[in-house]
Design a protein around this motif. Structure first.
Motif, PDB file in Angstrom:
ATOM      1  N   ILE A 103       0.845  -1.194   0.000  1.00  0.00           N
ATOM      2  CA  ILE A 103       0.000   0.000   0.000  1.00  0.00           C
ATOM      3  C   ILE A 103       0.880   1.243   0.000  1.00  0.00           C
ATOM      4  O   ILE A 103       0.637   2.198  -0.749  1.00  0.00           O
ATOM      5  CB  ILE A 103      -0.943  -0.009   1.214  1.00  0.00           C
ATOM      6  N   CYS A 104       1.913   1.228   0.823  1.00  0.00           N
ATOM      7  CA  CYS A 104       2.856   2.347   0.856  1.00  0.00           C
ATOM      8  C   CYS A 104       3.521   2.529  -0.502  1.00  0.00           C
ATOM      9  O   CYS A 104       3.576   3.640  -1.044  1.00  0.00           O
ATOM     10  CB  CYS A 104       3.903   2.106   1.943  1.00  0.00           C
ATOM     11  N   GLY A 105       4.010   1.434  -1.088  1.00  0.00           N
ATOM     12  CA  GLY A 105       4.694   1.526  -2.368  1.00  0.00           C
ATOM     13  C   GLY A 105       3.791   1.963  -3.500  1.00  0.00           C
ATOM     14  O   GLY A 105       4.228   2.637  -4.428  1.00  0.00           O
ATOM     15  N   SER A 106       2.516   1.591  -3.436  1.00  0.00           N
ATOM     16  CA  SER A 106       1.572   1.939  -4.503  1.00  0.00           C
ATOM     17  C   SER A 106       1.104   3.380  -4.425  1.00  0.00           C
ATOM     18  O   SER A 106       0.740   3.973  -5.443  1.00  0.00           O
ATOM     19  CB  SER A 106       0.350   1.009  -4.454  1.00  0.00           C
ATOM     20  N   THR A 107       1.067   3.944  -3.223  1.00  0.00           N
ATOM     21  CA  THR A 107       0.515   5.289  -3.039  1.00  0.00           C
ATOM     22  C   THR A 107       1.557   6.348  -2.706  1.00  0.00           C
ATOM     23  O   THR A 107       1.289   7.549  -2.854  1.00  0.00           O
ATOM     24  CB  THR A 107      -0.514   5.279  -1.897  1.00  0.00           C
ATOM     25  N   ASP A 108       2.726   5.911  -2.227  1.00  0.00           N
ATOM     26  CA  ASP A 108       3.761   6.807  -1.683  1.00  0.00           C
ATOM     27  C   ASP A 108       3.299   7.510  -0.411  1.00  0.00           C
ATOM     28  O   ASP A 108       3.913   8.483   0.019  1.00  0.00           O
ATOM     29  CB  ASP A 108       4.215   7.843  -2.720  1.00  0.00           C
ATOM     30  N   TYR A 109       2.222   7.009   0.197  1.00  0.00           N
ATOM     31  CA  TYR A 109       1.767   7.564   1.469  1.00  0.00           C
ATOM     32  C   TYR A 109       2.423   6.809   2.624  1.00  0.00           C
ATOM     33  O   TYR A 109       2.769   5.640   2.505  1.00  0.00           O
ATOM     34  CB  TYR A 109       0.247   7.426   1.621  1.00  0.00           C
ATOM     35  N   ARG A 110       2.571   7.493   3.742  1.00  0.00           N
ATOM     36  CA  ARG A 110       2.993   6.833   4.981  1.00  0.00           C
ATOM     37  C   ARG A 110       1.880   5.866   5.411  1.00  0.00           C
ATOM     38  O   ARG A 110       0.693   6.195   5.366  1.00  0.00           O
ATOM     39  CB  ARG A 110       3.213   7.890   6.060  1.00  0.00           C
ATOM     40  N   VAL A 111       2.258   4.679   5.860  1.00  0.00           N
ATOM     41  CA  VAL A 111       1.299   3.699   6.365  1.00  0.00           C
ATOM     42  C   VAL A 111       1.691   3.337   7.794  1.00  0.00           C
ATOM     43  O   VAL A 111       2.854   3.002   8.056  1.00  0.00           O
ATOM     44  CB  VAL A 111       1.254   2.432   5.503  1.00  0.00           C
ATOM     45  N   ALA A 291      -5.824  -9.468  -7.706  1.00  0.00           N
ATOM     46  CA  ALA A 291      -4.937  -8.370  -8.100  1.00  0.00           C
ATOM     47  C   ALA A 291      -5.746  -7.156  -8.535  1.00  0.00           C
ATOM     48  O   ALA A 291      -5.417  -6.011  -8.192  1.00  0.00           O
ATOM     49  CB  ALA A 291      -4.011  -8.825  -9.225  1.00  0.00           C
ATOM     50  N   GLU A 292      -6.824  -7.385  -9.277  1.00  0.00           N
ATOM     51  CA  GLU A 292      -7.673  -6.277  -9.705  1.00  0.00           C
ATOM     52  C   GLU A 292      -8.355  -5.618  -8.506  1.00  0.00           C
ATOM     53  O   GLU A 292      -8.456  -4.389  -8.435  1.00  0.00           O
ATOM     54  CB  GLU A 292      -8.717  -6.784 -10.693  1.00  0.00           C
ATOM     55  N   ALA A 293      -8.806  -6.433  -7.552  1.00  0.00           N
ATOM     56  CA  ALA A 293      -9.440  -5.875  -6.359  1.00  0.00           C
ATOM     57  C   ALA A 293      -8.438  -5.075  -5.533  1.00  0.00           C
ATOM     58  O   ALA A 293      -8.769  -3.999  -5.007  1.00  0.00           O
ATOM     59  CB  ALA A 293     -10.047  -7.001  -5.521  1.00  0.00           C
ATOM     60  N   PHE A 294      -7.206  -5.586  -5.413  1.00  0.00           N
ATOM     61  CA  PHE A 294      -6.186  -4.855  -4.659  1.00  0.00           C
ATOM     62  C   PHE A 294      -5.867  -3.523  -5.337  1.00  0.00           C
ATOM     63  O   PHE A 294      -5.660  -2.508  -4.653  1.00  0.00           O
ATOM     64  CB  PHE A 294      -4.925  -5.700  -4.509  1.00  0.00           C
ATOM     65  N   ALA A 295      -5.841  -3.508  -6.663  1.00  0.00           N
ATOM     66  CA  ALA A 295      -5.609  -2.258  -7.384  1.00  0.00           C
ATOM     67  C   ALA A 295      -6.738  -1.272  -7.123  1.00  0.00           C
ATOM     68  O   ALA A 295      -6.502  -0.058  -6.987  1.00  0.00           O
ATOM     69  CB  ALA A 295      -5.469  -2.530  -8.878  1.00  0.00           C
ATOM     70  N   ARG A 296      -7.978  -1.758  -7.032  1.00  0.00           N
ATOM     71  CA  ARG A 296      -9.110  -0.892  -6.702  1.00  0.00           C
ATOM     72  C   ARG A 296      -8.921  -0.294  -5.308  1.00  0.00           C
ATOM     73  O   ARG A 296      -9.230   0.887  -5.080  1.00  0.00           O
ATOM     74  CB  ARG A 296     -10.412  -1.694  -6.751  1.00  0.00           C
ATOM     75  N   ILE A 297      -8.414  -1.110  -4.400  1.00  0.00           N
ATOM     76  CA  ILE A 297      -8.201  -0.645  -3.018  1.00  0.00           C
ATOM     77  C   ILE A 297      -7.120   0.430  -2.967  1.00  0.00           C
ATOM     78  O   ILE A 297      -7.313   1.489  -2.356  1.00  0.00           O
ATOM     79  CB  ILE A 297      -7.835  -1.843  -2.128  1.00  0.00           C
ATOM     80  N   THR A 298      -5.982   0.179  -3.589  1.00  0.00           N
ATOM     81  CA  THR A 298      -4.904   1.169  -3.541  1.00  0.00           C
ATOM     82  C   THR A 298      -5.278   2.429  -4.310  1.00  0.00           C
ATOM     83  O   THR A 298      -4.905   3.542  -3.900  1.00  0.00           O
ATOM     84  CB  THR A 298      -3.585   0.580  -4.065  1.00  0.00           C
TER      85      THR A 298
END
Length: 315
Positions: A103-111, A291-298
């Protein structure tokens, strides 16, 4: 109860995930202690682990006196609070480590992953108290935008925290809730009936989790810190994205919770991941559907962190 035929509803990639999950547990679980169960659960989660994305760093820190793990990919004015699943009795920083890193790597947000206390040693409201304290302390330390995120029991905790933070300076910018449990009771209609015997999570298991989570005789019917749908006021909640697994007794909870927010004038979007099962986050590297669902989440986390809500009305 009406049962569902999963032989065609669930594809082979997801069946492979289900089989791999089962390999982490002994055939005979009689006599297992909670310590044994937790070791099996963590080992099962670790079997699906993946390398950290490039540039993600991690450090364990105390937030509000609660043990947390902080993931960063550089400076960010957005923090994602992550509350892990596990039925309030399993899981921790290790079980969801790779998920939070991605999640951090996909968004560059702090987690910030919260290692809240588990039942039955620490019954409700201990987990909620820890999640609330960690969230408030994280905001005090970092400021900026705050997105709440969690799966299963963690989605329940995230929503409960959002309800409590309404009208305070720590109001989140959004929440992303993944196959969550929000109801005051485990019913016998809707998805509780049609998916009572779903792979990965059965209705009977939900009843067991409740026994361990609550003190004897406790009823969450009037306590939104235990069951967010127990609240009588759904106004003022942050923009909310919910995703449920189709083959899950909890599938209807997400749509019901989203509808309550929308009816109160808020913004909520709920969708169902077709053919997927509870726990599908761990299948994201072996199932195209997951994988598609995880992409929707991020994508949802990224959008809410930017202050956007790019979805139509709840359907």
């Amino acid at each position: 109860m009406t049962q569902t035929d999963y032989t065609t509803l669930i594809d082979e990639e997801t069946w492979a995930f289900i089989r791999k999950t089962g390999e982490a547990y002994p055939e005979d679980m009689d006599g297992m202690t909670f310590e044994d169960m937790r070791r099996c659960y963590d080992a099962m989660c670790d079997a699906f682990s993946a390398p950290y994305p490039p540039g993600v760093t991690v450090a364990d820190k105390a937030m509000g006196g609660v043990h947390c793990r902080v993931y960063e990919a550089g400076p960010s004015d957005v923090t994602v609070m992550y509350y892990h699943g596990g039925g309030w009795i399993l899981g921790g920083l290790e079980s969801h480590d790779h998920i939070c890193a991605e999640i951090c790597g996909s968004t560059d947000y702090r987690v910030v992953s919260v290692d809240y206390r588990l039942a039955p040693e620490h019954r409700h409201p201990a987990a909620f108290d820890d999640c609330l304290a960690a969230t408030q302390a994280t905001f005090a330390r970092h400021g900026g935008r705050l997105v709440l995120c969690g799966d299963s029991a963690g989605a329940n905790l995230g929503a409960a925290v959002a309800h409590r933070l309404r009208g305070t300076p720590v109001m989140p910018s959004g929440q992303v809730l993944i196959y969550g449990s929000f109801s005051t009771k485990i019913g016998s209609e809707g998805s509780y009936a049609t998916h009572a015997e779903a792979p990965m999570l059965k209705r009977s298991e939900l009843l067991v989790y409740r026994v361990f989570r609550y003190a004897e005789g406790y009823d969450p019917a009037d306590d939104p810190t235990a069951a967010p749908l127990a609240d009588t006021d759904f106004s003022g909640l942050p923009p909310t994205f919910l995703i449920a697994a189709e083959c899950d007794p909890l599938a209807d909870d997400s749509a019901i919770y989203a509808a309550r927010i929308s009816e109160a004038g808020g913004r909520a979007h709920s969708e169902v991941a077709p053919g997927l099962v509870h726990g599908f986050l761990r299948a994201r590297h072996m199932s195209h559907r997951a994988a598609e669902a995880f992409a929707r989440i991020t994508d949802a986390i990224a959008a809410l962190g930017r202050g956007e809500f790019p979805w139509p009305e709840t359907r």
